[in-house]
Write an enzyme that holds these catalytic residues in place. Structure first.
Site, PDB file in Angstrom:
ATOM      1  N   GLU A   1       0.835  -1.207   0.000  1.00  0.00           N
ATOM      2  CA  GLU A   1       0.000   0.000   0.000  1.00  0.00           C
ATOM      3  C   GLU A   1       0.863   1.247   0.000  1.00  0.00           C
ATOM      4  O   GLU A   1       0.649   2.177  -0.788  1.00  0.00           O
ATOM      5  CB  GLU A   1      -0.918   0.002   1.223  1.00  0.00           C
ATOM      6  CG  GLU A   1      -1.667   1.304   1.444  1.00  0.00           C
ATOM      7  CD  GLU A   1      -1.964   1.559   2.909  1.00  0.00           C
ATOM      8  OE1 GLU A   1      -1.190   2.285   3.566  1.00  0.00           O
ATOM      9  OE2 GLU A   1      -2.972   1.025   3.403  1.00  0.00           O
TER      10      GLU A   1
ATOM     11  N   ASP B   1      -5.412  -3.885  -2.332  1.00  0.00           N
ATOM     12  CA  ASP B   1      -5.401  -2.435  -2.561  1.00  0.00           C
ATOM     13  C   ASP B   1      -4.004  -1.944  -2.904  1.00  0.00           C
ATOM     14  O   ASP B   1      -3.831  -1.064  -3.756  1.00  0.00           O
ATOM     15  CB  ASP B   1      -5.975  -1.687  -1.366  1.00  0.00           C
ATOM     16  CG  ASP B   1      -5.183  -1.874  -0.081  1.00  0.00           C
ATOM     17  OD1 ASP B   1      -4.538  -2.937   0.095  1.00  0.00           O
ATOM     18  OD2 ASP B   1      -5.207  -0.966   0.763  1.00  0.00           O
TER      19      ASP B   1
END
Length: 348
Positions: free
Chosen positions: A60, A117
């Site tokens: 991330e 993500d």
């Protein structure tokens, strides 16, 4: 949705590798702000340091760093962050990144699962930078990751298209309350670019179903989504996780706004639910009580962005002043400022 069409056209053009863009890239992040961010969080090796989490690095953070470097029009910084990412995190055999790199242990990677993500942020940043700077290698790397995401983490369940938080551990076969999702992993602005890199109707469904799910996730007295949600039946907080609207969930309204999803009812509900005396907070969903009040401008800017989108409210002066302290809120602040500067300059 206008932004969806714009991004899809742009992404399709990028994948065609038609050559350098006709117009020079305009930096969306102030040079001084980016310099301050780099000084605080960017190691010379190219890793983004999460100084609120034992100085680890993760996919991330690498994806955020690459996106911010792109928004700052800083190709050298982008390449530095990408170098660490591809050499230290892209270790799996499926095209996705391991999620965690810990400087305090050896080997530095102790968990080889991915974080979806993080992978999407990396692929999105690569695609944008590849287009702006005529780097075909970036676009090809982005395409490989997008195809891996589609194959490993985008899945249909009970008529809905879901984004699994990782390739392992979240399906109905993995957990008795599965599938389990994290609604803060839907990066709406990136999804149409993924659709151009790895063409499939599943991406548009994923975006639409993500918003639809958010509208149904109204847990507890504050009617907020949980950080981890079981979809084995009607949505409910997943087992084994605190039933809370926590740090990851705080970015959901920012992701919606940056993705061009400006549903005022949804944004207003999220904004109202997360505020405690006008300040964002993590929330115990069972009781509705705040757990931690978050006064950092990087957290507060999420609601400043929503107020701008919903009511046209100008950002307070404090939101415009960037003095990085912790990695996560500092990242959110730069993403918020970049969005407002580009899409809503009337709020500055």
């Amino acid at each position: 949705m206008r932004l969806w069409r714009v991004l899809l056209v742009a992404a399709t053009a990028m994948f065609a590798l038609a050559g350098p863009p006709a117009v020079a890239q305009q930096a969306m992040i102030n040079a001084d702000a980016w310099s301050a961010y780099k000084a605080k969080f960017l190691d010379p090796s190219g890793r983004i340091i999460d100084n609120g989490n034992d100085n680890i690095s993760h996919s991330e953070g690498q994806g955020y760093g690459m996106l911010l470097a792109y928004l700052s029009a800083s190709p050298a910084d982008f390449e530095q962050i990408w170098y660490f990412t591809r050499t230290e995190l892209l270790l799996r055999d499926d095209g996705l990144a391991v999620w965690k790199w810990d400087p305090n242990v050896k080997p530095h990677v102790t968990d080889t699962n991915n974080a979806t993500d993080g992978d999407m942020l990396i692929a999105y940043a690569l695609a944008l930078a590849g287009t702006a700077w005529n780097r075909n290698d970036y676009i090809l790397a982005a395409s490989r990751m997008a195809k891996a995401l589609l194959a490993k983490t985008v899945a249909r369940s009970a008529g809905q298209m879901l984004l699994l938080p990782g390739s392992e551990g979240f399906t109905a076969a993995d957990r008795k309350d599965g599938p389990v999702i994290n609604p803060s992993y839907w990066i709406y602005e990136a999804i149409p670019v993924m659709a151009a890199l790895a063409p499939s109707d599943a991406w548009k469904e994923l975006s639409d179903d993500g918003v639809a799910l958010l509208k149904t996730m109204q847990f507890g007295p504050r009617k907020l989504p949980a950080e981890w949600v079981s979809l084995s039946g009607p949505p409910r907080p997943a087992e084994g996780f605190d039933a809370e609207f926590a740090y990851n969930a705080l970015r959901i309204p920012l992701y919606l706004a940056r993705g061009g999803i400006t549903d005022k009812v949804l944004l207003t509900r999220l904004r109202k639910g997360m505020l405690q005396d006008g300040i964002p907070a993590t929330i115990d969903l069972t009781t509705g009580r705040p757990k931690t009040v978050l006064s950092d401008p990087g957290y507060r800017i999420v609601n400043d962005v929503v107020a701008c989108v919903v009511d046209g409210t100008k950002l307070p002066v404090s939101a415009l002043q960037f003095a990085p302290a912790l990695y996560y809120p500092s990242t959110l602040q730069l993403l918020g400022l970049a969005y407002i500067g580009e899409k809503h300059p009337e709020c500055l």
